[in-house]
Scaffold this active site. Sequence first.
Site, mmCIF file in Angstrom:
data_model
loop_
_atom_site.group_PDB
_atom_site.id
_atom_site.type_symbol
_atom_site.label_atom_id
_atom_site.label_comp_id
_atom_site.label_asym_id
_atom_site.label_seq_id
_atom_site.Cartn_x
_atom_site.Cartn_y
_atom_site.Cartn_z
ATOM 1 N N GLU A 140 42.077 -1.515 -2.269
ATOM 2 C CA GLU A 140 42.784 -2.050 -3.423
ATOM 3 C C GLU A 140 42.391 -1.360 -4.725
ATOM 4 O O GLU A 140 43.185 -1.290 -5.654
ATOM 5 C CB GLU A 140 42.503 -3.551 -3.524
ATOM 6 C CG GLU A 140 43.490 -4.280 -4.387
ATOM 7 C CD GLU A 140 43.122 -5.740 -4.587
ATOM 8 O OE1 GLU A 140 41.950 -6.116 -4.354
ATOM 9 O OE2 GLU A 140 43.999 -6.501 -4.989
ATOM 10 N N ASP A 162 1.362 5.009 1.847
ATOM 11 C CA ASP A 162 0.974 5.776 3.027
ATOM 12 C C ASP A 162 1.150 7.260 2.743
ATOM 13 O O ASP A 162 2.274 7.739 2.588
ATOM 14 C CB ASP A 162 1.843 5.381 4.222
ATOM 15 C CG ASP A 162 1.525 3.976 4.729
ATOM 16 O OD1 ASP A 162 0.363 3.726 5.077
ATOM 17 O OD2 ASP A 162 2.451 3.134 4.760
ATOM 18 N N LYS A 169 36.565 -2.182 -4.297
ATOM 19 C CA LYS A 169 37.111 -3.502 -4.590
ATOM 20 C C LYS A 169 37.708 -4.067 -3.306
ATOM 21 O O LYS A 169 38.536 -3.432 -2.665
ATOM 22 C CB LYS A 169 38.193 -3.411 -5.665
ATOM 23 C CG LYS A 169 38.722 -4.777 -6.039
ATOM 24 C CD LYS A 169 39.789 -4.742 -7.080
ATOM 25 C CE LYS A 169 40.148 -6.162 -7.497
ATOM 26 N NZ LYS A 169 40.317 -7.103 -6.384
ATOM 27 N N HIS A 226 0.842 -1.190 0.000
ATOM 28 C CA HIS A 226 0.000 0.000 0.000
ATOM 29 C C HIS A 226 0.882 1.246 0.000
ATOM 30 O O HIS A 226 2.108 1.160 0.137
ATOM 31 C CB HIS A 226 -0.937 0.001 1.214
ATOM 32 C CG HIS A 226 -0.211 0.010 2.524
ATOM 33 N ND1 HIS A 226 0.178 -1.144 3.149
ATOM 34 C CD2 HIS A 226 0.232 1.029 3.298
ATOM 35 C CE1 HIS A 226 0.810 -0.830 4.281
ATOM 36 N NE2 HIS A 226 0.866 0.477 4.391
HETATM 37 MN MN MN Z 1 1.915 1.428 6.073
#
Ligand code: MN
Length: 514
Positions: free
Chosen positions: A367, A50, A235, A48
């Site tokens: 590195e 909000d 890395k 949903h």
């Molecule tokens: Mn919610």
Amino acid sequence: MGQARGKLREYARKRRFEVTPEPGTAPAGRKEGLPLFVVHKHDARRLHYDLRLELDGALASWAIPKGPSYDPSQKRLAVQTEDHPLAYASFEGRIPEGEYGAGDSILWDRGTFDTVPPGEGSQQRKKGHLHLELQGEKLHGRWHLLRTRLAGGKQQWLFFKAKDGSEDPGYDVLAERPESVQSGRVRTRGPVSRRAMATIHPEPGQLLEKVGPPMRATPSRAEEVEEGRYLLEVKYDGYRGLAAICAGRVAFRSRSALDLSERFPDIAQALSHLEVAEAVLDGEVVALDERGASKFQLLQTSKGEERFAAFDLLWLDGEDLRGRPLEERRDLLESVLANATPPIQLGERVDLPLAGALSAAKRRGTEGIVAKRRGSKYRGGRSRDWLKLKVQATQEVAVVGYLPIRTGGAAIGSLLLAVREGRAFHYAGKVGTGFTDRVRELLKELLDRDRVERPEVQGAPRQRGAVWVRPKLVAQVAFSEWTRDGKLRQPSLQGLREDKRPEDCVREEPAEAR
Ligand code: MN
């Protein structure tokens, strides 16, 4: 703001702040200007949206199951929920399993709003009709929020677009703009149900076999990385590892099928506690120095802080993700590791242009950088979709022989090294520093088992006393540069690599011209 604190009682009652990453109810600093609005996309038991409006010192909130629509005829049910603290306007993360609202929640939209006419938020809410002017990144123009039922705690409202000229019935804002306005994340993950955990899962070892060998980066130079087409990551200098987790059981192996859970039991145990039904993570076992940089030498000594830095997700809850684009795999990986703690961590992204990323790597003593092509799929084996750029000269080398120690003991003096070029090994010089006495003895013992009559390398020097061996061991060395005739200058041993094969040792150049 005693009034606001009182209104947040229900918010606080529903949550355990020692478990959820959601903000507490301490009053947040408030900048001047129009009131805030946000929309969270919340992948809870039911997905949903909000809608939250700053009213009377808190975020008044409505859950909209179908989300907003630019079509004025689409009047969307909006169920009023408890007020949230203002700090919730910047919350994005994962609410842990078993907690209220468990699942991912991303910041789908944010901005400011006013009422029509201005400044009447409190009165309009009481009357049950908010006429809003929204200035968000996705939602703008005028909207209505209209109360239809006053029954009990859960008031029902309708949220719909006003006909003000900015309506657009043909525009599906949910499908066309699915991303978080804060992180850019698109994919979200719902809660892990008890049923999903309890169903029958494959053996984690089988799952590892199913996803096959890990994807490998190609050594590359900075010029080859086209700006904007790659995502950059730190890395790591450690052991590459794949981890399969099936409802609490773990298989954790290196590229060469070395059992890493035996070698790193703390990491394996932490992996088994991740809240997923089925997942395969790709990452690197590293040991961090005091600056947080991974150092291969530290893995040999157990002096560093051992971590598993995960940078890819190949499988999740029955779904093979290897064919999905890099960004989507990363979104889901961030969800899986949202509330993970050391020794598990997310592989670090570097949000800088390449030149800046390389100099940051140098400064931090890491590195180098891995550049991953945007939109790329995960394919086992070496690929040009992943490019590695080193700022430190280190090299994996095949051990092809040794020189005995000059004092005449049962130990080696230096190792004779080679790299693979095409189908043959080429001599690359010798390394005589970086060893302990114990290692010198152990290496002699190991290497004497594989002695051969003649060197199995091209360009081998005629060296008195040299003992040649069949290439089986792989060493990692730091060095200053390659000489013109292809030898390592000033090499120093960093350790043996049990996870690599001699055939993998190809010559690597630093990313920048030196
Ligand atoms: Mn919610």
